[in-house]
Write an enzyme that holds these catalytic residues in place. Structure first.
Site, short mmCIF file in Angstrom:
data_model
loop_
_atom_site.label_atom_id
_atom_site.label_comp_id
_atom_site.label_asym_id
_atom_site.label_seq_id
_atom_site.Cartn_x
_atom_site.Cartn_y
_atom_site.Cartn_z
N SER A 1 56.25 -11.98 -26.36
CA SER A 1 56.71 -12.65 -25.14
C SER A 1 57.99 -13.42 -25.48
O SER A 1 58.88 -12.90 -26.16
CB SER A 1 55.61 -13.55 -24.57
N TYR B 1 63.65 -12.07 -16.07
CA TYR B 1 63.16 -12.03 -17.45
C TYR B 1 61.88 -12.85 -17.60
O TYR B 1 60.89 -12.39 -18.18
CB TYR B 1 64.24 -12.53 -18.39
N LYS C 1 58.04 -11.73 -18.69
CA LYS C 1 57.37 -12.29 -19.86
C LYS C 1 56.14 -13.12 -19.48
O LYS C 1 55.15 -13.13 -20.22
CB LYS C 1 58.36 -13.14 -20.67
#
Length: 326
Positions: free
Chosen positions: A173, A187, A191
């Site tokens: 992650s 993004y 994650k």
């Protein structure tokens, strides 16, 4: 008065002890040791950056290593570099994690996996209002859907492996998967999604002695970071200015140590450790000592987190005010 003081001191001493004993009894899953030597470690995104560093270290610890990435040229270069430093050959597989059929074929060719490290990732920083939806979809497809593809392809043989020692699935992650940051909208979403995947998957595979890890590196010196910094919004740089960066080799070392101990959450630096406590939520915790720290310090770290938020929003407010004046 003396009796009162004695009772008070006894209570102060006994309460932490009672909490420790209680946590020791309830933390699940239990501690585990996941060996690497003579076992198959499969790493996606293994041709550069953290993935390449992980491959180097796993090979040096006696693992049979396979690496997967899109570029065969970069994979061959990575293979040569690992052979040069360790004297060990690794297997290479060129495939795009967005292509489930290609991933399944690579996994079949590689053979049963004992430790799967889902490390691929792409990042194009920009405010959502300015970002093209193709870029948003690209990040979600590689970072999140690609993880599903990889795990789905590997699970059947991992569940039916002949070697019944503990196995592992580790997901790379980011600290942006623990806290949202300006300019990281897509993004961070990709994650953060890995956490939901990891928490639910751990419950599904614990009966097969498969243990899930979530790795949360900060900014890391990789080719991807160089490209990212070319596009970072100005406000992102202002907010991220206080954060440090790490070498890929150090992130890989901390990640592998966490994987071998079966840790569910693997922070890579002090800031990451604080974020791990602050965001522990309902995630599994193998260490009763770490669980004790989470329980005792949760309120204090929440205050620290609110202070960070105050600094970030103050920076955003000042930046917008300055833009209006110019």
């Amino acid at each position: 008065m003396a009796d009162f003081n004695y009772a008070f001191i006894s209570l102060v001493l006994l309460l932490p002890l009672a909490l420790l004993i209680f946590l020791y009894l309830i933390v699940r899953p239990r501690s585990v040791n996941i060996p690497l030597k003579n076992r198959h470690v499969f790493i996606t995104g293994g041709s550069s950056g953290i993935g390449l560093a992980l491959a180097h270290q796993a090979a040096s610890e006696g693992a049979r290593v396979s690496i997967l990435a899109r570029s065969l040229k970069k994979l061959e270069e990575a293979k040569d570099a690992i052979r040069l430093s360790t004297g060990i050959d690794v297997a290479v597989f060129a495939a795009d994690v967005r292509d489930y059929d290609a991933i399944s074929k690579a996994v079949d060719e590689a053979g049963p996996i004992d430790v799967l490290v889902v490390n691929q990732g792409v990042f194009v920083p920009q405010e959502l209002a300015e970002q093209d939806m193709d870029e948003v979809k690209f990040m979600l497809d590689v970072n999140l859907l690609g993880a599903f593809h990889m795990i789905k392809a590997a699970l059947p043989t991992m569940k039916n492996r002949v070697d019944r020692r503990p196995a592992s699935i580790a997901l790379m992650s980011s600290q942006a998967g623990q806290v949202g940051v300006y300019g990281y909208t897509a993004y961070s979403a990709s994650k953060f999604g890995l956490r939901g995947l990891a928490e639910a998957l751990q419950q599904e595979v614990i009966g097969d002695n498969i243990h899930i890890s979530l790795i949360f590196p900060p900014d890391t010196d990789t080719p991807g970071l160089v490209e990212e910094e070319k596009r970072r919004p100005e406000l992102t740089n202002i907010i991220a200015a206080g954060g440090g960066r790490m070498k890929a080799e150090l992130v890989a070392k901390k990640a592998l140590n966490g994987i071998k101990s079966g840790s569910f959450i693997i922070p890579c630096n002090f800031e990451g450790a604080l974020l791990s406590v602050a965001t522990a939520g309902l995630s599994p915790q193998r260490s009763f000592l770490m669980a004790f720290l989470e329980v005792v310090t949760a309120g204090i770290i929440r205050i620290v987190g609110l202070c960070f938020q105050w600094v970030w929003y103050d920076s955003i407010q000042k930046w917008h005010a300055q833009k209006k004046r110019t």
